[in-house]
Write a protein that holds these residues in place. Structure first.
Motif, short mmCIF file in Angstrom:
data_model
loop_
_atom_site.label_atom_id
_atom_site.label_comp_id
_atom_site.label_asym_id
_atom_site.label_seq_id
_atom_site.Cartn_x
_atom_site.Cartn_y
_atom_site.Cartn_z
N LEU A 92 48.17 27.69 -6.03
CA LEU A 92 48.48 27.16 -7.35
C LEU A 92 47.25 26.46 -7.91
N VAL A 93 46.83 26.90 -9.08
CA VAL A 93 45.66 26.30 -9.74
C VAL A 93 46.12 25.82 -11.11
N ARG A 94 46.00 24.54 -11.35
CA ARG A 94 46.46 24.03 -12.64
C ARG A 94 45.31 23.74 -13.58
N ASN A 95 45.67 23.60 -14.84
CA ASN A 95 44.69 23.37 -15.89
C ASN A 95 44.27 21.90 -15.90
N PRO A 96 43.01 21.60 -15.62
CA PRO A 96 42.59 20.19 -15.55
C PRO A 96 42.65 19.48 -16.89
N ALA A 97 42.57 20.21 -17.99
CA ALA A 97 42.59 19.58 -19.31
C ALA A 97 43.92 18.92 -19.59
N ALA A 98 44.96 19.32 -18.84
CA ALA A 98 46.30 18.78 -19.09
C ALA A 98 46.60 17.55 -18.26
N LEU A 99 45.69 17.13 -17.40
CA LEU A 99 45.97 16.00 -16.54
C LEU A 99 46.02 14.70 -17.34
#
Length: 325
Positions: free
Chosen positions: A304-311
């Motif tokens: 699972l790789v999430r979008n860092p801009a949404a942190l």
């Protein structure tokens, strides 16, 4: 690629399998392994008092870490071990303790075990892995608990739809395939417009059913063409994988997640890479989404790789591109 891996260990079969795969992956990538055990005295509630339970928990944890330190030494993988505990007064929970350890050691990947295919939603949602997916500023590799022999990845599949979430997943999949000299499959599933129109209640817009079918066929053809363009662009972006294959799959009357799993089985993929929505974490990603079906039913490990801009969590940091520290 990944330089430092966080490998939580608790002695359970899923944890043992995940740690074994993580250690093998660290060796292949010339990475450092960080074995962390979180002391949980409540597991020994049957003992006479809290202090005895704590001492037993610490003794078991130390023995477990020493075992993995020896295995790392035999594999010639540099490693660190850390025995830690939860801190109810500040940041309660095993996941928080693991995140703290990972940040302290500069880990850029977490490898964790799950309890098998059918139990995944029950295990993840509201559990350590779910919170790790929401809190950890790194990709999370989930290893099935029912795998007999965890092996390194030779055939990697990444689900791609052109979104910012799948863009980052593609970057990680490509970099990992390059580092492991693995083949890479990029799959795009064309949604079925008939199902979308019906679910959206838009069929009433066409009194003539023949007109409706003609319109849907025309738009469906456009979606296929769009998918082909997206896949060509995705393949162009892959500069590390030794071989890149693209697969365009029609959803038809099936769920998109089901089609992704079908392709994974057809191509004998041994890892599925998926993008997540960032701060919403795994709960939002699983519930009512494509990944719910993939995560529940796929037999392969899932990255699972999430979008860092949404942190948005104050304690979370941005995820660096793969290979950059």
């Amino acid at each position: 690629m990944y330089k430092c891996m966080l490998l939580p260990v608790d002695g359970s079969p899923p944890s043992e399998r995940a740690a074994a795969l993580g250690l093998a992956l660290a060796k292949r990538l010339s990475a450092t392994a960080v074995f962390v055990h979180v002391v949980e005295p409540h597991r020994y509630r049957g003992l006479h008092d809290d202090q005895e339970a704590l001492e037993r928990a610490r003794t078991v944890g130390k023995a477990l870490l020493e075992q993995w330190e020896r295995k790392a030494g035999q594999a010639q993988v540099p490693c660190f071990t850390q025995l830690t505990s939860t801190q109810p007064e500040s940041r309660p929970g095993v996941a928080e303790a693991l995140v703290d350890a990972g940040v302290a050691h500069g880990c850029d990947l977490v490898v964790m075990g799950t309890h098998g295919r059918t139990g995944l939603p029950r295990v993840l949602l509201g559990s350590v892995a779910e919170r790790m997916a929401r809190l950890a500023p790194t990709p999370l590799l989930l290893v099935r608990g029912d795998e007999l022999e965890p092996t390194l990845f030779r055939r990697i599949l990444v689900a791609f739809d052109g979104s910012i979430y799948s863009e980052l997943a593609l970057q990680h999949a490509d970099a990992l395939a390059g580092a492991l000299k693995a083949q890479l499959w990029v799959v795009y599933v064309v949604p079925d417009l008939t199902q979308l129109y019906l679910s959206a209640g838009r069929a009433w817009m066409f009194a003539d059913q023949a007109q409706l079918q003609a319109q849907l066929a025309q738009e469906q053809a456009r979606l296929r063409q769009q998918g082909e363009r997206i896949l060509r662009e995705a393949a162009r972006q892959c500069t590390h994988a030794p071989a890149v294959h693209t697969v365009l799959k029609e959803a038809g009357r099936s769920l998109i997640g089901e089609r992704i799993r079908e392709v994974a089985e057809e191509e004998q993929a041994d890892l599925i890479v998926l993008g997540t929505h960032g701060h919403t974490g795994l709960r939002r990603f699983l519930l009512g989404s494509v990944a719910e079906d993939v995560a529940q039913q796929a037999r392969q490990p899932i990255l699972l790789v999430r979008n860092p801009a949404a942190l948005t969590h104050p304690d979370e940091s941005h995820l660096p591109p793969p290979g950059e520290r």
